[in-house]
Motif scaffolding. Structure first.
Motif, PDB file in Angstrom:
ATOM      1  N   TYR A   3       0.832  -1.204   0.000  1.00 14.52           N
ATOM      2  CA  TYR A   3       0.000   0.000   0.000  1.00 14.52           C
ATOM      3  C   TYR A   3       0.868   1.257   0.000  1.00 14.52           C
ATOM      4  O   TYR A   3       1.935   1.287   0.588  1.00 14.52           O
ATOM      5  CB  TYR A   3      -0.910   0.010   1.224  1.00 14.52           C
ATOM      6  N   SER A   4       0.366   2.315  -0.647  1.00 16.31           N
ATOM      7  CA  SER A   4       1.096   3.571  -0.776  1.00 16.31           C
ATOM      8  C   SER A   4       0.321   4.692  -0.073  1.00 16.31           C
ATOM      9  O   SER A   4      -0.903   4.806  -0.232  1.00 16.31           O
ATOM     10  CB  SER A   4       1.265   3.910  -2.256  1.00 16.31           C
ATOM     11  N   VAL A   5       1.050   5.520   0.670  1.00 18.25           N
ATOM     12  CA  VAL A   5       0.433   6.648   1.351  1.00 18.25           C
ATOM     13  C   VAL A   5      -0.129   7.626   0.330  1.00 18.25           C
ATOM     14  O   VAL A   5      -1.238   8.155   0.490  1.00 18.25           O
ATOM     15  CB  VAL A   5       1.450   7.351   2.285  1.00 18.25           C
ATOM     16  N   GLY A   6       0.607   7.858  -0.757  1.00 20.29           N
ATOM     17  CA  GLY A   6       0.154   8.784  -1.796  1.00 20.29           C
ATOM     18  C   GLY A   6      -1.161   8.357  -2.421  1.00 20.29           C
ATOM     19  O   GLY A   6      -2.080   9.165  -2.596  1.00 20.29           O
ATOM     20  N   ILE A   7      -1.253   7.082  -2.764  1.00 19.88           N
ATOM     21  CA  ILE A   7      -2.493   6.580  -3.357  1.00 19.88           C
ATOM     22  C   ILE A   7      -3.639   6.674  -2.354  1.00 19.88           C
ATOM     23  O   ILE A   7      -4.767   7.031  -2.708  1.00 19.88           O
ATOM     24  CB  ILE A   7      -2.305   5.137  -3.864  1.00 19.88           C
ATOM     25  N   ALA A   8      -3.363   6.375  -1.086  1.00 20.13           N
ATOM     26  CA  ALA A   8      -4.410   6.460  -0.065  1.00 20.13           C
ATOM     27  C   ALA A   8      -4.942   7.890   0.047  1.00 20.13           C
ATOM     28  O   ALA A   8      -6.158   8.104   0.134  1.00 20.13           O
ATOM     29  CB  ALA A   8      -3.873   5.979   1.282  1.00 20.13           C
ATOM     30  N   TYR A   9      -4.044   8.881   0.024  1.00 20.70           N
ATOM     31  CA  TYR A   9      -4.502  10.272   0.108  1.00 20.70           C
ATOM     32  C   TYR A   9      -5.247  10.709  -1.159  1.00 20.70           C
ATOM     33  O   TYR A   9      -6.207  11.477  -1.091  1.00 20.70           O
ATOM     34  CB  TYR A   9      -3.337  11.225   0.395  1.00 20.70           C
ATOM     35  N   ILE A  10      -4.818  10.209  -2.305  1.00 19.51           N
ATOM     36  CA  ILE A  10      -5.537  10.523  -3.551  1.00 19.51           C
ATOM     37  C   ILE A  10      -6.957   9.963  -3.488  1.00 19.51           C
ATOM     38  O   ILE A  10      -7.923  10.653  -3.832  1.00 19.51           O
ATOM     39  CB  ILE A  10      -4.765   9.976  -4.777  1.00 19.51           C
ATOM     40  N   LEU A  11      -7.093   8.722  -3.028  1.00 14.20           N
ATOM     41  CA  LEU A  11      -8.424   8.131  -2.901  1.00 14.20           C
ATOM     42  C   LEU A  11      -9.254   8.856  -1.845  1.00 14.20           C
ATOM     43  O   LEU A  11     -10.467   9.021  -1.997  1.00 14.20           O
ATOM     44  CB  LEU A  11      -8.319   6.642  -2.564  1.00 14.20           C
ATOM     45  N   VAL A  58      -1.768   3.280   6.706  1.00 21.30           N
ATOM     46  CA  VAL A  58      -1.085   2.604   5.597  1.00 21.30           C
ATOM     47  C   VAL A  58       0.041   1.722   6.144  1.00 21.30           C
ATOM     48  O   VAL A  58       0.222   0.581   5.704  1.00 21.30           O
ATOM     49  CB  VAL A  58      -0.552   3.633   4.570  1.00 21.30           C
ATOM     50  N   GLU A  59       0.794   2.227   7.115  1.00 22.07           N
ATOM     51  CA  GLU A  59       1.860   1.415   7.728  1.00 22.07           C
ATOM     52  C   GLU A  59       1.287   0.152   8.353  1.00 22.07           C
ATOM     53  O   GLU A  59       1.835  -0.941   8.189  1.00 22.07           O
ATOM     54  CB  GLU A  59       2.601   2.233   8.785  1.00 22.07           C
TER      55      GLU A  59
END
Length: 131
Positions: A3-11, A58-59
């Protein structure tokens, strides 16, 4: 890392700043994702909470993913010799190793799976050891 923090924030941003819970579905938190959709992010409170804790979420999701992947990994192989090269001593060591791992019990089938011996050879060796 799955999982990526960037993708999570984009979603999070694309899902109405967290109200639709897309980031929660991404992290595998399906029940809370459904709750976020039904309540629009717990009335916005959950959206704000997720904004500040998404990195840690995410971590945690990555740790759980690595743990599950580790559990699904292959079992170790203990004996890799050919049947011609194995001796009675190596069969005894195999049986003792399996007994230690399984709390004192060994079946001929399990010993055969962990070695290149046949089930009959393992059964005979286990009978000889128990006699």
């Amino acid at each position: 890392m799955k999982y990526s923090v960037g993708i999570a924030y984009i979603l999070w941003a694309l899902g109405g700043f967290g109200a639709l819970g897309l980031h929660r579905f991404y992290l595998g938190k399906v029940p809370t994702g459904v709750l976020w959709i039904a309540t629009l992010g717990l009335g916005g409170v959950g959206c704000v909470y997720d904004f500040f804790t998404l990195g840690r979420q995410v971590e945690d999701a990555n740790i759980h993913y690595a743990y599950r992947a580790g559990l699904a990994g292959p079992r170790p192989v203990y004996i890799s010799e050919t049947p011609q090269a194995q001796t009675k001593e190596s069969m005894e060591k195999l049986c003792l190793r399996l007994a230690k791992r399984n709390g004192g019990t060994v079946s001929p089938g399990e010993a055969a799976l962990e070695s290149t011996y046949s089930t009959d050879e393992c059964r005979k060796a286990l009978e000889a050891m128990s006699a």
